[in-house]
Design an enzyme around this catalytic site. Structure first.
Site, PDB file in Angstrom:
ATOM      1  N   HIS A 170      -1.361   1.698   9.410  1.00 38.57           N
ATOM      2  CA  HIS A 170      -2.044   0.482   9.839  1.00 38.57           C
ATOM      3  C   HIS A 170      -1.201  -0.750   9.565  1.00 38.57           C
ATOM      4  O   HIS A 170      -0.404  -0.784   8.626  1.00 38.57           O
ATOM      5  CB  HIS A 170      -3.366   0.355   9.089  1.00 38.57           C
ATOM      6  CG  HIS A 170      -3.231   0.574   7.597  1.00 38.57           C
ATOM      7  ND1 HIS A 170      -3.048  -0.450   6.718  1.00 38.57           N
ATOM      8  CD2 HIS A 170      -3.186   1.717   6.852  1.00 38.57           C
ATOM      9  CE1 HIS A 170      -2.924   0.045   5.482  1.00 38.57           C
ATOM     10  NE2 HIS A 170      -2.989   1.364   5.541  1.00 38.57           N
ATOM     11  N   GLU A 218       2.982   7.596   1.531  1.00 37.09           N
ATOM     12  CA  GLU A 218       2.804   6.317   2.233  1.00 37.09           C
ATOM     13  C   GLU A 218       3.765   5.268   1.679  1.00 37.09           C
ATOM     14  O   GLU A 218       3.963   5.168   0.469  1.00 37.09           O
ATOM     15  CB  GLU A 218       1.358   5.830   2.039  1.00 37.09           C
ATOM     16  CG  GLU A 218       1.064   4.470   2.670  1.00 37.09           C
ATOM     17  CD  GLU A 218      -0.394   4.043   2.516  1.00 37.09           C
ATOM     18  OE1 GLU A 218      -1.053   4.497   1.552  1.00 37.09           O
ATOM     19  OE2 GLU A 218      -0.857   3.244   3.352  1.00 37.09           O
ATOM     20  N   GLU A 264       1.596   6.275   6.927  1.00 35.02           N
ATOM     21  CA  GLU A 264       1.047   7.309   6.042  1.00 35.02           C
ATOM     22  C   GLU A 264       0.665   8.579   6.782  1.00 35.02           C
ATOM     23  O   GLU A 264      -0.473   8.742   7.183  1.00 35.02           O
ATOM     24  CB  GLU A 264      -0.136   6.771   5.228  1.00 35.02           C
ATOM     25  CG  GLU A 264      -1.183   5.983   5.991  1.00 35.02           C
ATOM     26  CD  GLU A 264      -2.265   5.421   5.066  1.00 35.02           C
ATOM     27  OE1 GLU A 264      -2.617   6.075   4.082  1.00 35.02           O
ATOM     28  OE2 GLU A 264      -2.752   4.313   5.337  1.00 35.02           O
ATOM     29  N   ASP A 298       0.881  -1.174   0.000  1.00 34.93           N
ATOM     30  CA  ASP A 298       0.000   0.000   0.000  1.00 34.93           C
ATOM     31  C   ASP A 298       0.917   1.223   0.000  1.00 34.93           C
ATOM     32  O   ASP A 298       1.743   1.367   0.901  1.00 34.93           O
ATOM     33  CB  ASP A 298      -0.857  -0.096   1.276  1.00 34.93           C
ATOM     34  CG  ASP A 298      -1.835   1.049   1.464  1.00 34.93           C
ATOM     35  OD1 ASP A 298      -1.942   1.910   0.588  1.00 34.93           O
ATOM     36  OD2 ASP A 298      -2.502   1.062   2.529  1.00 34.93           O
TER      37      ASP A 298
HETATM   38 MN    MN Z   1      -2.864   3.751   0.840  1.00 34.67          MN
HETATM   39 MN    MN Z   2      -2.832   2.680   3.860  1.00 36.96          MN
END
Ligand code: MN
Ligand code: MN
Length: 300
Positions: free
Chosen positions: A159, A285, A192, A99
């Protein structure tokens, strides 16, 4: 918690390579005046071309929209002039997710704010290691952002990542907070920092539109017609977020079936997140693997 075995780590690494390549490609492609749907579709096509699958729809969130905007079907919205554009890319290999996001700034007034988000991410990557608490990390991120004259978004967090789960386990707030939860070796995190201007509220609220959805459960459907659509969704996206655009070629797709899935809570919607006072937002991020000495960045 056992450490990841080699095969799993290699899948994370491959997802990370694809995600970072596509993020850089999109950062070059995005231009003022371009249709947002073209950016989303180009990203998702590139992910597949490189051998991955989208872990969620490509997010293209503009100005005060902090996150969760992806184009609905036939979207006519364009990248505005002088805007601040967040491009957020998710890739998975066999459910192992990378991500990553970058901000493209077309407005010189927001250049420093964009830099603050990038600097906070870099500081967080240098700071995170086994044994530190999420509150130490949040304090560090907050300090870097505030020292540069800006404000972190307090209710958007990094996360932990799990298989077929974009958000799972521990959260990584971008501000100091009370927590004794510690980072452990073998864990995978998305870090992020979201940054806004000092005069803004520094938190997001849910907007009225939602274009990203996720499978929740099979049970509770009244009519049978939407059953096939739900099966299609579960088979193709499992527990990962998807866009309505992706269902255009599904023969079971209809507005009424889709509405039924939402109303029966077989799927859920992710509304867009908007800065509460309309402040503009920047975000960078990376996904990192925690080894014994610190972060290994998977999306560099
Ligand atoms: Mn993301
Ligand atoms: Mn994320």
């Amino acid at each position: 918690m056992p450490l990841l075995d080699r095969e799993v780590l290699e899948k994370y690494e491959e997802a990370g390579r694809i995600a970072s390549k596509v993020r850089e490609e999109m950062a070059r492609v995005v231009k003022e005046g371009l249709l947002i749907i073209e950016v989303c579709e180009a990203a998702e096509t590139a992910i597949r071309r490189l051998g991955g699958k989208p872990a969620f729809p490509c997010n293209v969130s503009v100005n005060e929209i902090a996150a969760h905007y992806t184009s609905p079907p036939r979207d006519e919205k364009r990248i505005p002039r002088n805007s601040v554009v967040k491009i957020d890319i998710g890739v998975h290999i066999d459910g192992y997710i990378a991500d990553t996001a970058a901000t493209v700034c077309f407005n010189r007034e927001y250049r420093d704010m964009t830099q603050a988000s990038k600097a906070a991410l870099e500081a967080a990557i240098r700071t995170i290691r086994p044994g530190i608490s999420t509150s130490e990390l949040g304090s560090k991120i907050q300090r870097v952002i505030e020292n540069m004259g800006f404000k972190p978004i307090s209710n958007l967090t990094g996360h932990q990542i799990g298989r077929y789960a974009v958000h799972t386990g521990k959260s990584l707030p971008n501000v100091s907070h009370v927590s004794f939860r510690k980072i452990r070796e073998g864990e995978v995190y998305a870090i992020e920092p979201f940054v806004t201007t000092p005069d803004s509220e520094g938190r997001v609220i849910e907007g009225s539109e939602a274009h990203i959805f996720r499978f929740l459960k099979r049970r509770g459907l009244k009519a049978g017609v939407s059953k096939n659509l739900l099966k299609y969704i579960e088979k193709n996206y499992r527990t990962l977020p998807f866009a309505k655009r992706w269902l255009t070629n599904c023969k079971f797709m209809s507005e009424s079936s889709f509405r039924e899935l939402l109303e029966s809570r077989c799927i859920m919607a992710y509304p867009v997140f908007i800065e509460a006072s309309g402040g503009w937002v920047a975000q960078f991020e990376h996904t990192v693997y925690i080894d014994k000495s610190g972060a290994v960045v998977l999306t560099e």
